[in-house]
Write a protein that holds these residues in place. Structure first.
Motif, PDB file in Angstrom:
ATOM      1  N   ALA A   1       0.825  -1.215   0.000  1.00 43.37           N
ATOM      2  CA  ALA A   1       0.000   0.000   0.000  1.00 43.37           C
ATOM      3  C   ALA A   1       0.856   1.261   0.000  1.00 43.37           C
ATOM      4  O   ALA A   1       0.369   2.346  -0.328  1.00 43.37           O
ATOM      5  CB  ALA A   1      -0.916   0.011   1.214  1.00 43.37           C
ATOM      6  N   ALA A   2       2.110   1.119   0.373  1.00 43.56           N
ATOM      7  CA  ALA A   2       3.034   2.265   0.389  1.00 43.56           C
ATOM      8  C   ALA A   2       4.455   1.714   0.402  1.00 43.56           C
ATOM      9  O   ALA A   2       4.701   0.577   0.805  1.00 43.56           O
ATOM     10  CB  ALA A   2       2.787   3.160   1.605  1.00 43.56           C
ATOM     11  N   ILE A   3       5.379   2.571  -0.019  1.00 46.33           N
ATOM     12  CA  ILE A   3       6.801   2.225   0.006  1.00 46.33           C
ATOM     13  C   ILE A   3       7.498   3.246   0.887  1.00 46.33           C
ATOM     14  O   ILE A   3       7.322   4.460   0.718  1.00 46.33           O
ATOM     15  CB  ILE A   3       7.424   2.237  -1.399  1.00 46.33           C
ATOM     16  N   ILE A   4       8.285   2.756   1.827  1.00 46.62           N
ATOM     17  CA  ILE A   4       9.080   3.625   2.690  1.00 46.62           C
ATOM     18  C   ILE A   4      10.498   3.657   2.144  1.00 46.62           C
ATOM     19  O   ILE A   4      11.092   2.617   1.863  1.00 46.62           O
ATOM     20  CB  ILE A   4       9.070   3.123   4.139  1.00 46.62           C
ATOM     21  N   GLY A   5      11.039   4.863   2.039  1.00 44.27           N
ATOM     22  CA  GLY A   5      12.370   5.013   1.466  1.00 44.27           C
ATOM     23  C   GLY A   5      12.242   5.567   0.073  1.00 44.27           C
ATOM     24  O   GLY A   5      11.159   6.039  -0.322  1.00 44.27           O
ATOM     25  N   PRO A   6      13.294   5.567  -0.677  1.00 47.88           N
ATOM     26  CA  PRO A   6      14.645   5.155  -0.304  1.00 47.88           C
ATOM     27  C   PRO A   6      15.373   6.302   0.422  1.00 47.88           C
ATOM     28  O   PRO A   6      14.856   7.402   0.519  1.00 47.88           O
ATOM     29  CB  PRO A   6      15.295   4.843  -1.629  1.00 47.88           C
ATOM     30  N   GLN A   7      16.589   5.994   0.881  1.00 51.89           N
ATOM     31  CA  GLN A   7      17.382   7.029   1.541  1.00 51.89           C
ATOM     32  C   GLN A   7      18.182   7.844   0.546  1.00 51.89           C
ATOM     33  O   GLN A   7      18.606   8.953   0.843  1.00 51.89           O
ATOM     34  CB  GLN A   7      18.339   6.386   2.545  1.00 51.89           C
ATOM     35  N   SER A   8      18.403   7.326  -0.634  1.00 49.08           N
ATOM     36  CA  SER A   8      19.177   8.014  -1.672  1.00 49.08           C
ATOM     37  C   SER A   8      18.257   8.883  -2.515  1.00 49.08           C
ATOM     38  O   SER A   8      17.230   8.422  -3.027  1.00 49.08           O
ATOM     39  CB  SER A   8      19.889   6.977  -2.562  1.00 49.08           C
ATOM     40  N   SER A   9      18.643  10.146  -2.680  1.00 49.53           N
ATOM     41  CA  SER A   9      17.837  11.057  -3.498  1.00 49.53           C
ATOM     42  C   SER A   9      17.844  10.648  -4.955  1.00 49.53           C
ATOM     43  O   SER A   9      16.826  10.770  -5.650  1.00 49.53           O
ATOM     44  CB  SER A   9      18.363  12.485  -3.347  1.00 49.53           C
ATOM     45  N   ALA A  10      18.996  10.154  -5.430  1.00 52.27           N
ATOM     46  CA  ALA A  10      19.075   9.728  -6.825  1.00 52.27           C
ATOM     47  C   ALA A  10      18.133   8.564  -7.086  1.00 52.27           C
ATOM     48  O   ALA A  10      17.425   8.522  -8.095  1.00 52.27           O
ATOM     49  CB  ALA A  10      20.506   9.347  -7.164  1.00 52.27           C
ATOM     50  N   LEU A  11      18.109   7.590  -6.162  1.00 49.36           N
ATOM     51  CA  LEU A  11      17.210   6.450  -6.312  1.00 49.36           C
ATOM     52  C   LEU A  11      15.759   6.873  -6.132  1.00 49.36           C
ATOM     53  O   LEU A  11      14.859   6.312  -6.763  1.00 49.36           O
ATOM     54  CB  LEU A  11      17.589   5.375  -5.293  1.00 49.36           C
TER      55      LEU A  11
END
Length: 911
Positions: free
Chosen positions: A93-103
């Motif tokens: 239902a949702a995705i947490i992350g990512p920590q990388s701005s590029a990703l």
């Protein structure tokens, strides 16, 4: 039949209702991040703790279990994208992350296509908040807020230029772009950019830092990913760039790195001495304290393998925000529904194990995003609310300073209160203004161990001295030029510049670069423009500070006035037989003559009764009255004063006479000795109206001023290159092919007139301007040079340098036709105080004398009444007779009055 249809309809409605009201037994959410990283390690532990707490809380998702599916991005955008597809297959239902701005940029595209909310606790790139990514939500502070804090920190310390060190990816570029925008709002700038690859290669870092050592700024802003090896600072330490005069400002990646280090690894702090950075502010609360205690306990039990950082707080609250929002969504919609979109019905993709045909669109994704954005609760990181850009409302930052082996918090920053030593939440309650003058931070230890704020820049070093352009003048070389034989640069302006450097508290290496061919004066506008083109770092010389030049360069404090003046031929005025009348104005002559008469009359009245010199026939008394005050001009009076009142009047009169005589003598001497000039030109207005030709110096701003401001036709303007050409053109005059007058800057004219006596300045200076040294825009040296010039003036050195160059044969006095043809006369207004004092004393003496006489006369009449042998005036005597008797009484000598009093006292004594 009807009963059967009704029963069937009721049964169908009941079945559909039951099926619709049935809540899901579990809900999946995904998490894509790098497990083995500074942020990933703490985020993984924090999200697992949050998941356990959510599933144990009966008030959230009651009856529905939350599942967290984690995938490792392994610091790779490709693997991160695969991980995103893998969790999406599970129907999250949702995705947490990512920590990388590029990703985050890549996964946001996928999440938008499937309408899955993407909630990141660590991706800080400001561009992720654009309308391009409507399903991206940030539960940490954006780099826009962080770069605002960095820009305020730079402005707070008075630095003008910085060097940016950053990763050349979406995170680094967009973060520095936000910093540039914030600095421009404060008229500051990033002067140099040092781009690093994401691998942080040691040789690359070494080369870039070595190249930056020749730059002027010494303030570095480092914006990279968390790096436990601290490679940038290790190399900077080896290159001796962690010494005094350097400033290192870092974004919150360093605090995340240092907070994650174990105590055994904190020996790395030795390369960070004096670094100042930011840490996301987490307000103190009971929830925070409990969470930290639980974390420490899990560390001791070996369940957590990393130290808690601010990203751990945000990761924990992110799971809670998603769980609360899903709970509200289910209560509104009763279920979570996924639909298969026709565009995504793709066959099985071999090799990577991704079933693209299983990717489904979250039917209520946009509704869940709206619920998420309405979140408003207090978590372990503080209040969790979102602004209109789908970013977490900023809690501000801690300002940290690395001292020895510890991180010291020296203050706080928030967008609404600025810098303070009080937490932002306390100031928010006080509603403090962000522009308050009491913004402050604690004591900061800078690189090199000093507590004094570094300048943050160096002008130059011996390997790259300042390039200073100087005009190679062909005329008026006393100001600045290059000597033909020795090629040395000298002149009045050069001496002022060199002397000013002595008042600057640091060494400024420089090299002079002559500009011009030496045969004619160079174009000063072109010379100043070369500063803006980075050909020169500064220009030193007789550079006028005018509007078009201030638009492209910065000027120092003026060191000389350069107003425009008019030079024209003059004629000697003929002698005047009545010149002795000129020192005094008409009203002054009248007042002086009247004072002689008044003083003579007053002295006569006061002395008439007691002084025999003031008695006699009327003709003699009139002559004595008039000649007495006049004779005080030349010699001692023949008549001595006896009365004390007259002596008092004489003291004031003689003082007035002394001042008047001295002023008259000085004024007459000036008139007879100072040369008087005259010219048919009276000022700039008469020169413009005459249509005569006008000369100007080549290279001077006088030409552009006359054309653009005075609207004088170019055909009337004649360029002249030297004092000799000045004299020749003025001597010929407009009728002989020369000029009627020359308009030039005051210093040149003064030097010209010191050698030429047949010409003079006409009228008053106009187009007032000054000379200054020109520097590149925002150059710190411009401010320090201005301060030095002010000190130079205060110590008198500026005047001494002027006298050295221009007073070898006597300083040229300013000569104007108006002031010298008609010297200032002495007016009554300059002496009215003296005349008033003399008048007051004279009237006071007369009043005292009159009162004395009235009293004496009244006493005399009283004694006559009391005398038996005498009677008072017969009844019915007229008032006029009384006045006559009174004046007759006054006219008597003092001895006669005394005798009359004696007779009244002894009426029977005939003698």
């Amino acid at each position: 039949m009807k009963k059967f249809m009704v029963f069937h309809l009721v049964t169908w409605i009941w079945v559909c209702g039951v099926a619709h009201s049935r809540i899901p037994s579990s809900v999946n959410i995904g998490a894509v991040f790098t497990f083995d990283s500074v942020i990933g390690r703490v985020a993984k532990e924090a999200m697992q703790m949050a998941l356990s707490d959510v599933n144990a809380d009966p008030t959230v998702l009651n009856g529905t279990k939350l599942h967290l599916i984690m995938k490792d991005a392994a610091c790779n955008a490709f693997l991160g994208a695969i991980g995103a597809f893998q969790v999406l297959e599970k129907g999250v239902a949702a995705i947490i992350g990512p920590q990388s701005s590029a990703l985050a940029h890549t996964i946001s595209q996928i999440a938008d296509a499937l309408q899955i909310p993407l909630v990141s606790y660590a991706a800080t790139d400001p561009t992720l908040s654009s309308l391009q990514f409507p399903y991206f939500i940030r539960t940490t502070q954006s780099d826009l807020a962080q770069m605002t804090a960095i820009a305020d920190l730079i402005d707070f310390n008075g630095w003008k230029e910085v060097i940016a060190v950053f990763l050349d990816d979406d995170y680094g570029r967009n973060g520095i772009s936000a910093l540039i925008d914030e600095l421009e709002k404060r008229r500051l700038k990033v002067s140099h950019k040092l781009r690093l690859s994401i691998k942080l290669d040691l040789d690359e870092i070494t080369n870039l830092l070595n190249q930056s050592k020749v730059f002027g700024p010494r303030v570095y802003v480092v914006h990279v990913n968390p790096d436990p090896r601290l490679r940038i600072f290790s190399i900077a330490h080896k290159l001796q760039m962690m010494a005094q005069d350097y400033v290192w400002l870092v974004t919150d990646w360093l605090s995340a790195t240092l907070d994650s280090l174990s105590p055994l690894n904190q020996t790395s702090f030795s390369v960070l001495q004096g670094v100042v950075g930011l840490r996301q502010h987490i307000p103190d609360s009971r929830k925070k304290t409990d969470f930290v205690s639980r974390w420490i306990k899990t560390q001791k039990e070996g369940l957590a393998n990393t130290t808690l950082t601010t990203y751990g707080f945000h990761a924990y609250d992110t799971v809670w925000a998603v769980a609360r929002s899903i709970d509200k969504f289910i209560k509104l919609h009763n279920n979570i529904t996924f639909l298969l979109h026709d565009n995504y019905k793709v066959s099985h993709t071999d090799g990577i194990g991704i079933q693209l045909n299983k990717l489904k669109i979250f039917a209520g994704g946009s509704n869940l995003v709206e619920i998420l954005l309405q979140s408003n609760f207090t978590g372990v990181s503080g209040e969790l609310q979102f602004n209109s850009d789908r970013n977490l409302v900023s809690h501000g930052y801690d300002i940290i300073n690395v001292k020895q082996t510890a991180i010291t918090r020296v203050g706080f920053w928030s967008n609404y209160s600025g810098f303070s030593v009080v937490p932002p939440e306390a100031l928010k309650k006080r509603k403090r203004n962000r522009f308050s003058k009491d913004q402050k931070l604690g004591n900061i230890t800078w690189p090199g161990g000093k507590t004094e704020r570094p300048r943050g820049w160096v002008i130059a070093d011996n390997t790259k001295p300042l390039r200073i352009g100087v005009p190679k003048r062909a005329s008026f070389v006393e100001f600045v030029t290059e000597l033909q034989d020795s090629h040395q640069i000298e002149g009045y302006c050069i001496d002022v510049f060199k002397k000013s450097l002595e008042f600057i508290p640091y060494e400024v290496p420089y090299v002079f670069k002559p500009f011009g061919n030496g045969k004619e004066n160079p174009n000063y506008d072109a010379l100043v423009k070369m500063i803006a083109e980075n050909v020169y770092d500064a220009v030193v010389g007789d550079i006028a500070i005018v509007t078009n030049r201030t638009r492209i360069v910065d000027f120092s404090q003026p060191f000389a006035s350069s107003s425009l003046v008019i030079v024209a031929p003059i004629n000697r005025a003929k002698s005047n037989a009545w010149v002795f009348l000129q020192p005094f104005s008409a009203d002054m002559w009248c007042a002086t003559a009247a004072s002689f008469i008044v003083v003579g009359v007053v002295i006569w009245i006061l002395e008439h009764r007691v002084n025999k010199d003031f008695r006699g026939p009327p003709k003699k008394q009139i002559v004595t009255m008039l000649m007495f005050s006049l004779s005080t001009l030349f010699k001692k009076n023949q008549e001595d004063t006896i009365s004390s009142l007259s002596k008092m009047v004489m003291i004031v009169w003689l003082f007035l006479l002394m001042v008047i005589t001295a002023s008259y003598t000085a004024s007459l001497t000036s008139i007879l000795t100072v040369e008087q000039l005259s010219s048919p030109i009276t000022g700039i207005d008469s020169l413009i109206a005459s249509n005569w030709r006008i000369g100007y110096q080549v290279g001077s701003f006088a030409y552009s001023y006359m054309v653009e401001n005075l609207y004088i036709p170019k055909s009337r303007l004649i360029s002249l290159g030297s004092p000799e050409e000045y004299a020749s053109a003025l001597q010929k005059g407009p009728s002989g092919g020369g000029v009627a007058a020359i308009i030039d800057e005051l210093p040149y004219v003064e030097l010209f007139l010191s050698k030429e006596t047949d010409y003079g300045m006409i009228g008053q200076p106009f187009a007032r301007s000054s000379w200054g040294f020109a520097f590149q825009r925002d150059s710190p040296l411009a401010f320090d040079m201005s301060t030095a010039i002010l000190k130079l003036s205060e110590h008198g050195d500026l005047h001494r340098i002027h006298d050295k160059w221009f007073c070898k044969l006597g300083c040229p006095g300013e000569r104007t036709s108006n002031s010298m043809a008609k010297p200032d006369q002495l007016h009554l207004v300059s002496f009215w105080g003296l005349y008033l004092s003399c008048g007051v004393v004279s009237l006071s003496a007369l009043l005292v004398f009159l009162l004395r006489m009235i009293r004496q006369y009244a006493l005399f009449k009283q004694k006559q009444k009391d005398s038996a042998s005498s009677s008072s005036e017969p009844p019915g005597i007229h008032c006029s007779q009384v006045v006559v008797n009174f004046f007759n009484f006054i006219d008597e000598k003092e001895e006669a009055i005394k005798k009359m009093f004696t007779q009244c006292e002894n009426p029977h004594n005939p003698n």
